[in-house]
Scaffold this active site. Sequence first.
Site, mmCIF file in Angstrom:
data_model
loop_
_atom_site.group_PDB
_atom_site.id
_atom_site.type_symbol
_atom_site.label_atom_id
_atom_site.label_comp_id
_atom_site.label_asym_id
_atom_site.label_seq_id
_atom_site.Cartn_x
_atom_site.Cartn_y
_atom_site.Cartn_z
ATOM 1 N N LYS A 129 -3.939 -1.793 10.162
ATOM 2 C CA LYS A 129 -4.390 -1.952 8.788
ATOM 3 C C LYS A 129 -4.391 -3.412 8.335
ATOM 4 C CE LYS A 129 -2.990 2.643 7.341
ATOM 5 N NZ LYS A 129 -3.932 3.055 6.289
ATOM 6 N N GLN B 257 -3.254 2.473 14.883
ATOM 7 C CA GLN B 257 -2.184 2.972 13.999
ATOM 8 C C GLN B 257 -1.333 4.042 14.683
ATOM 9 O OE1 GLN B 257 -3.756 4.727 10.396
ATOM 10 N NE2 GLN B 257 -1.752 5.274 9.576
ATOM 11 N N THR C 90 -4.586 6.530 -0.149
ATOM 12 C CA THR C 90 -5.855 7.261 -0.063
ATOM 13 C C THR C 90 -5.885 8.392 -1.079
ATOM 14 O OG1 THR C 90 -5.840 6.774 2.275
ATOM 15 C CG2 THR C 90 -7.378 8.478 1.548
ATOM 16 N N ASP D 177 -9.191 0.481 2.027
ATOM 17 C CA ASP D 177 -8.136 0.053 2.950
ATOM 18 C C ASP D 177 -8.532 0.476 4.369
ATOM 19 O OD1 ASP D 177 -5.659 -0.902 3.826
ATOM 20 O OD2 ASP D 177 -4.709 1.057 3.543
ATOM 21 N N GLU E 262 -9.309 4.101 -2.189
ATOM 22 C CA GLU E 262 -8.116 3.828 -2.983
ATOM 23 C C GLU E 262 -8.478 3.069 -4.258
ATOM 24 O OE1 GLU E 262 -4.650 2.301 -1.032
ATOM 25 O OE2 GLU E 262 -5.235 3.075 0.938
ATOM 26 N N THR F 45 -8.923 -5.548 4.159
ATOM 27 C CA THR F 45 -8.837 -4.612 3.034
ATOM 28 C C THR F 45 -9.823 -5.142 1.996
ATOM 29 O OG1 THR F 45 -6.479 -4.281 3.492
ATOM 30 C CG2 THR F 45 -7.298 -3.511 1.365
ATOM 31 N N ASP G 297 0.836 -1.188 0.000
ATOM 32 C CA ASP G 297 0.000 0.000 0.000
ATOM 33 C C ASP G 297 0.873 1.240 0.000
ATOM 34 O OD1 ASP G 297 -2.503 1.237 -0.066
ATOM 35 O OD2 ASP G 297 -2.432 1.618 2.089
ATOM 36 N N TYR H 56 1.190 5.710 -0.467
ATOM 37 C CA TYR H 56 0.797 6.906 0.284
ATOM 38 C C TYR H 56 1.084 8.072 -0.645
ATOM 39 C CZ TYR H 56 0.940 9.762 4.674
ATOM 40 O OH TYR H 56 0.725 10.653 5.692
ATOM 41 N N ARG I 100 -7.450 3.982 13.291
ATOM 42 C CA ARG I 100 -6.521 5.103 13.519
ATOM 43 C C ARG I 100 -5.909 5.099 14.908
ATOM 44 N NH1 ARG I 100 -5.428 6.045 8.436
ATOM 45 N NH2 ARG I 100 -7.285 6.590 7.232
ATOM 46 N N GLU J 233 -10.330 4.066 3.743
ATOM 47 C CA GLU J 233 -9.419 4.764 2.842
ATOM 48 C C GLU J 233 -9.875 4.478 1.420
ATOM 49 O OE1 GLU J 233 -5.302 3.868 3.857
ATOM 50 O OE2 GLU J 233 -5.322 5.472 5.366
ATOM 51 N N HIS K 283 -3.603 14.018 0.720
ATOM 52 C CA HIS K 283 -3.818 13.115 1.857
ATOM 53 C C HIS K 283 -2.611 13.126 2.794
ATOM 54 C CE1 HIS K 283 -4.947 9.581 4.187
ATOM 55 N NE2 HIS K 283 -3.797 9.010 3.866
ATOM 56 N N ARG L 75 1.735 15.435 13.021
ATOM 57 C CA ARG L 75 3.032 16.030 13.354
ATOM 58 C C ARG L 75 3.058 17.552 13.304
ATOM 59 N NH1 ARG L 75 4.223 11.571 10.229
ATOM 60 N NH2 ARG L 75 4.019 12.840 8.369
ATOM 61 N N TYR M 116 2.709 3.133 14.944
ATOM 62 C CA TYR M 116 3.328 3.376 13.635
ATOM 63 C C TYR M 116 4.781 3.844 13.666
ATOM 64 C CZ TYR M 116 3.228 8.527 13.207
ATOM 65 O OH TYR M 116 3.471 9.862 13.336
ATOM 66 N N GLU N 119 -9.673 12.673 7.630
ATOM 67 C CA GLU N 119 -9.585 14.003 7.030
ATOM 68 C C GLU N 119 -10.946 14.702 6.975
ATOM 69 O OE1 GLU N 119 -7.490 11.684 3.839
ATOM 70 O OE2 GLU N 119 -6.790 13.699 3.333
HETATM 71 MN MN MN Z 1 -4.000 2.862 2.599
#
Ligand code: MN
Length: 422
Positions: free
Chosen positions: A260, A247, A356, A240, A208, A264, A133, A135, A244, A206, A140, A149, A251, A370
């Site tokens: 994740k 994650q 995404t 996907d 995708e 899927t 997968d 990004y 959260r 997500e 996104h 962050r 992560y 989002e």
């Molecule tokens: Mn994804």
Amino acid sequence: MHPNDPSLRSFVDVAKDSGFPIQNLPYGVFSTTSDSRPRVGVAIGDYVLDLAAVEEAGIIPRMSAQSVFRQPSLNALMASGGYSWSIARKHISAILRHDNAKLRDASALRNRALIQLDKVTMHLPVTVAGYTDFYSSREHATNVGTMFRGPENALNENWLWMPIGYNGRASTIIVSGSPVKRPKGQIKGPDFPKPMFMPSRRLDIELEMAAIVGANTPVGSSLTIDQAQYSIFGFSLLNDWSARDIQQWEYVPLGPFQGKAFATSIGAWVVTTEALEPFRVAGPKQEPAPLDYLTQTGAHNYDIQLEVELTPKGGKPTSISHSNFKHMYWSTAQQIAHHSSSGCAMRIGDVIGSGTISGSDKGSYGSLLELTWGGKEPITLADGAKRTFLEDGDTVSMRGFCQGEGYRIGLGEVTGEIVAAD
Ligand code: MN
């Protein structure tokens, strides 16, 4: 005539707004109550054409010693190679044309081989070799980076230099319509003194696209951009699902893992790259210019309109997002070229998640993270209910299509209902 010719018509009735006209011919794997063997078919209007049946009747030629259609997945068809994909599509297109009597006038065979879509069970279309997968939507990555962050560090320095990705789980790719069980995992909320093992409270989607790789490469070899483009058999819709809260705690530093890995969902129909060819467009300008092995010329993105719908149990559907695959910063060809650049082998049946697909405005974001800005701004559904993340009983459906002149190339849909954790 080329199978993509807009003037082609079929003897099968196809509604004007159907995503499955004769110009599409997406492949899927299906079974029926009277014949439970999963086999390969193409969608046409509200029907599926049983390709194993028409091949065995001699209406289309057998392309290899073993049938590629009397198979429980598309892998054998993919293994026959790009030239065969094209030949097969020509034969299928020809027998469905309004002016071809072979199948049209063979009423017994036609009744057996053309089955209403609402009477078939769809299966996972490919035996999934691996799942990677990416990004690759700048919008996104910027949105998520800003939330996780802060705006100054939203895009990591590496993001503009290569398609960032992670290796996901092939084992939990499930076909559209399969239920999705709310995952449990380690969660450490801001007010928790230590992590707790509990059901996710921030279960997300997500939006995708999945590229299906149709070629094997040996370990130690890599693909150029053009070779990567030709290695793609087709595309499906992909959801996907992402937890959260799991994650966010897990992560750092190796990326997503259990958040994740639970499910899927992939669409039941694979639209061939050949059918999508008229809808290739250039992607956004890439600045800084990518390194040589990632430099692409020409159009490598696809203009595919996408929509996400959320329906609470017993409630009305609400459209929560409209996006487009063409927004992606890194193309699928660049993703696959990068993936193989170390010498990593690619395999028939590899699923390449686009990442995404978010557009630039709020109504085009491809995740609830989002759309609700981290859960701070709930969305209101048609029946007045509010959502930040998914609740048990919610069904999410994603749809996509390319708009041609007088016809649509539909991707079908990918749908799934959330069921409670154990
Ligand atoms: Mn994804």
